[in-house]
Scaffold this motif. Structure first.
Motif, mmCIF file in Angstrom:
data_model
loop_
_atom_site.group_PDB
_atom_site.id
_atom_site.type_symbol
_atom_site.label_atom_id
_atom_site.label_comp_id
_atom_site.label_asym_id
_atom_site.label_seq_id
_atom_site.Cartn_x
_atom_site.Cartn_y
_atom_site.Cartn_z
ATOM 1 N N THR A 110 29.525 40.604 73.247
ATOM 2 C CA THR A 110 30.817 40.231 72.680
ATOM 3 C C THR A 110 32.060 40.693 73.452
ATOM 4 N N ASP A 111 32.842 39.905 73.088
ATOM 5 C CA ASP A 111 34.350 40.229 73.936
ATOM 6 C C ASP A 111 35.073 39.436 73.068
ATOM 7 N N SER A 112 36.361 39.952 73.321
ATOM 8 C CA SER A 112 37.717 39.454 72.626
ATOM 9 C C SER A 112 38.090 38.056 73.075
ATOM 10 N N MET A 113 39.110 37.408 72.421
ATOM 11 C CA MET A 113 39.705 36.296 72.952
ATOM 12 C C MET A 113 40.027 36.613 74.437
ATOM 13 N N ASN A 114 41.156 37.449 74.722
ATOM 14 C CA ASN A 114 41.654 37.831 75.810
ATOM 15 C C ASN A 114 40.573 37.963 76.865
ATOM 16 N N GLY A 115 39.521 38.745 76.489
ATOM 17 C CA GLY A 115 38.362 38.906 77.538
ATOM 18 C C GLY A 115 37.976 37.419 78.123
ATOM 19 N N TRP A 116 37.628 36.770 77.007
ATOM 20 C CA TRP A 116 36.913 35.366 77.438
ATOM 21 C C TRP A 116 37.973 34.725 78.345
ATOM 22 N N ALA A 117 39.198 34.505 77.756
ATOM 23 C CA ALA A 117 40.137 33.758 78.694
ATOM 24 C C ALA A 117 40.093 34.307 80.084
ATOM 25 N N ILE A 118 40.215 35.553 80.336
ATOM 26 C CA ILE A 118 39.986 36.113 81.718
ATOM 27 C C ILE A 118 38.700 35.566 82.244
ATOM 28 N N GLU A 119 37.711 35.890 81.610
ATOM 29 C CA GLU A 119 36.222 35.453 82.062
ATOM 30 C C GLU A 119 36.262 34.169 82.419
ATOM 31 N N ALA A 120 36.553 33.194 81.868
ATOM 32 C CA ALA A 120 36.875 31.788 82.240
ATOM 33 C C ALA A 120 37.625 31.534 83.496
ATOM 34 N N ALA A 121 38.711 32.186 83.555
ATOM 35 C CA ALA A 121 39.580 31.962 84.714
ATOM 36 C C ALA A 121 38.828 32.594 85.971
ATOM 37 N N VAL A 122 38.069 33.790 85.915
ATOM 38 C CA VAL A 122 37.767 34.463 87.118
ATOM 39 C C VAL A 122 36.377 33.571 87.442
#
Length: 148
Positions: A110-122
């Protein structure tokens, strides 16, 4: 758009732009090359790179393993890599700037919207670097600045 959203989208757009520059360098004879035994081929990395922004947000939204297998099974021809990554970036940019809800992944993360946005960028930068390294290993002369 917040400063954070603007910065994130700008950096991801640089990743997309430089990925497209790498796509243009791939010669047909190297598409199936596997510079590191046991790892993906050049073509497999390029295709994964072209779709991953969209794929990561599908996973963030709770897509099933079967849905992701189907998504990844959709072929992306070499001559459509740039268009495909542009589409994925469009999906990413819209979701980051308008917001999206998240659900647990099919493996329970589970992660937040911001967490997933960063994950996709990384994730994008990781595989862009992998493709860059593959092309260097194969002897390509790459005069591409990966960062601005």
């Amino acid at each position: 758009m917040t400063d954070w959203e603007h910065a994130l989208v700008r950096h991801v757009s640089i990743g997309v732009k430089t990925s497209k520059a790498l796509f243009e360098k791939i010669e047909a004879q190297d598409w199936n090359a596997r510079p590191i035994p046991g790892k993906r081929t050049v073509g497999e990395v390029a295709v994964h790179l072209a779709v991953l922004l969209e794929a990561d947000l599908m996973i963030a939204d709770g897509a099933t393993a079967e849905a992701m297998q189907s998504f990844y099974a959709t072929p992306v021809p070499r001559d459509q890599l740039s268009e495909r990554i542009d589409h994925a970036f469009s999906v990413y940019q819209e979701k980051v700037t308008t917001g999206f809800s998240t659900r647990p992944t099919y493996w329970g993360v589970t992660d937040s919207m911001n967490g997933w946005a960063i994950e996709a960028a990384v994730h994008l930068y990781h595989h862009r670097s992998q493709l860059f390294d593959y092309l260097n290993i194969l002897g390509y002369e790459l005069e591409i600045s990966l960062f601005e």
